[in-house]
Design a protein around this motif. Structure first.
Motif, PDB file in Angstrom:
ATOM      1  N   VAL A 124       0.842  -1.194   0.000  1.00  0.00           N
ATOM      2  CA  VAL A 124       0.000   0.000   0.000  1.00  0.00           C
ATOM      3  C   VAL A 124       0.884   1.253   0.000  1.00  0.00           C
ATOM      4  O   VAL A 124       0.650   2.190  -0.768  1.00  0.00           O
ATOM      5  CB  VAL A 124      -0.965   0.005   1.204  1.00  0.00           C
ATOM      6  N   ALA A 125       1.925   1.262   0.838  1.00  0.00           N
ATOM      7  CA  ALA A 125       2.825   2.417   0.898  1.00  0.00           C
ATOM      8  C   ALA A 125       3.542   2.630  -0.433  1.00  0.00           C
ATOM      9  O   ALA A 125       3.670   3.771  -0.895  1.00  0.00           O
ATOM     10  CB  ALA A 125       3.836   2.230   2.029  1.00  0.00           C
ATOM     11  N   ALA A 126       3.981   1.549  -1.067  1.00  0.00           N
ATOM     12  CA  ALA A 126       4.664   1.666  -2.358  1.00  0.00           C
ATOM     13  C   ALA A 126       3.727   2.213  -3.429  1.00  0.00           C
ATOM     14  O   ALA A 126       4.123   3.060  -4.244  1.00  0.00           O
ATOM     15  CB  ALA A 126       5.222   0.311  -2.788  1.00  0.00           C
ATOM     16  N   ALA A 127       2.491   1.750  -3.424  1.00  0.00           N
ATOM     17  CA  ALA A 127       1.513   2.244  -4.397  1.00  0.00           C
ATOM     18  C   ALA A 127       1.248   3.727  -4.179  1.00  0.00           C
ATOM     19  O   ALA A 127       1.141   4.501  -5.140  1.00  0.00           O
ATOM     20  CB  ALA A 127       0.214   1.440  -4.302  1.00  0.00           C
ATOM     21  N   GLU A 128       1.159   4.141  -2.934  1.00  0.00           N
ATOM     22  CA  GLU A 128       0.912   5.552  -2.639  1.00  0.00           C
ATOM     23  C   GLU A 128       2.115   6.405  -3.031  1.00  0.00           C
ATOM     24  O   GLU A 128       1.954   7.503  -3.585  1.00  0.00           O
ATOM     25  CB  GLU A 128       0.573   5.743  -1.159  1.00  0.00           C
ATOM     26  N   ARG A 129       3.328   5.918  -2.768  1.00  0.00           N
ATOM     27  CA  ARG A 129       4.523   6.665  -3.198  1.00  0.00           C
ATOM     28  C   ARG A 129       4.540   6.846  -4.705  1.00  0.00           C
ATOM     29  O   ARG A 129       4.839   7.933  -5.211  1.00  0.00           O
ATOM     30  CB  ARG A 129       5.800   5.943  -2.740  1.00  0.00           C
ATOM     31  N   GLU A 130       4.216   5.788  -5.440  1.00  0.00           N
ATOM     32  CA  GLU A 130       4.210   5.874  -6.894  1.00  0.00           C
ATOM     33  C   GLU A 130       3.134   6.851  -7.370  1.00  0.00           C
ATOM     34  O   GLU A 130       3.357   7.644  -8.291  1.00  0.00           O
ATOM     35  CB  GLU A 130       4.001   4.499  -7.520  1.00  0.00           C
TER      36      GLU A 130
END
Length: 78
Positions: free
Chosen positions: A39-45
């Motif tokens: 979830v954090a990686a998707a939000e960063r992207e």
């Protein structure tokens, strides 16, 4: 993100406390940590994409980082 932060957010999301109290050190906790990381990686992207879009929209102009920050914060209000 630490385990304690993940557990705190899971509680805020409505997970039963008893279920979360039994997670640390289990395979379920590893899955929850992996989910949080995804979830954090998707939000960063998604945030990086907002900045990319601003860069394209204002090509050749002095774009301030505050514009990106405002656009990122606005994503949560849409």
């Amino acid at each position: 993100m630490t385990r304690d932060e993940i557990i705190r957010m899971a509680r805020e999301a409505g997970w039963p406390s008893m279920a979360l109290d039994n997670l640390p050190g289990t395979g379920d906790m590893h899955r929850l940590e992996r989910f949080a990381a995804l979830v954090a990686a998707a939000e960063r992207e998604a945030c990086a994409k907002v900045c990319d879009d601003i860069d394209v929209e204002y090509e050749g102009e002095d774009v301030l980082a505050t514009w990106c920050a405002e656009a990122i914060r606005a994503r949560g209000k849409a």
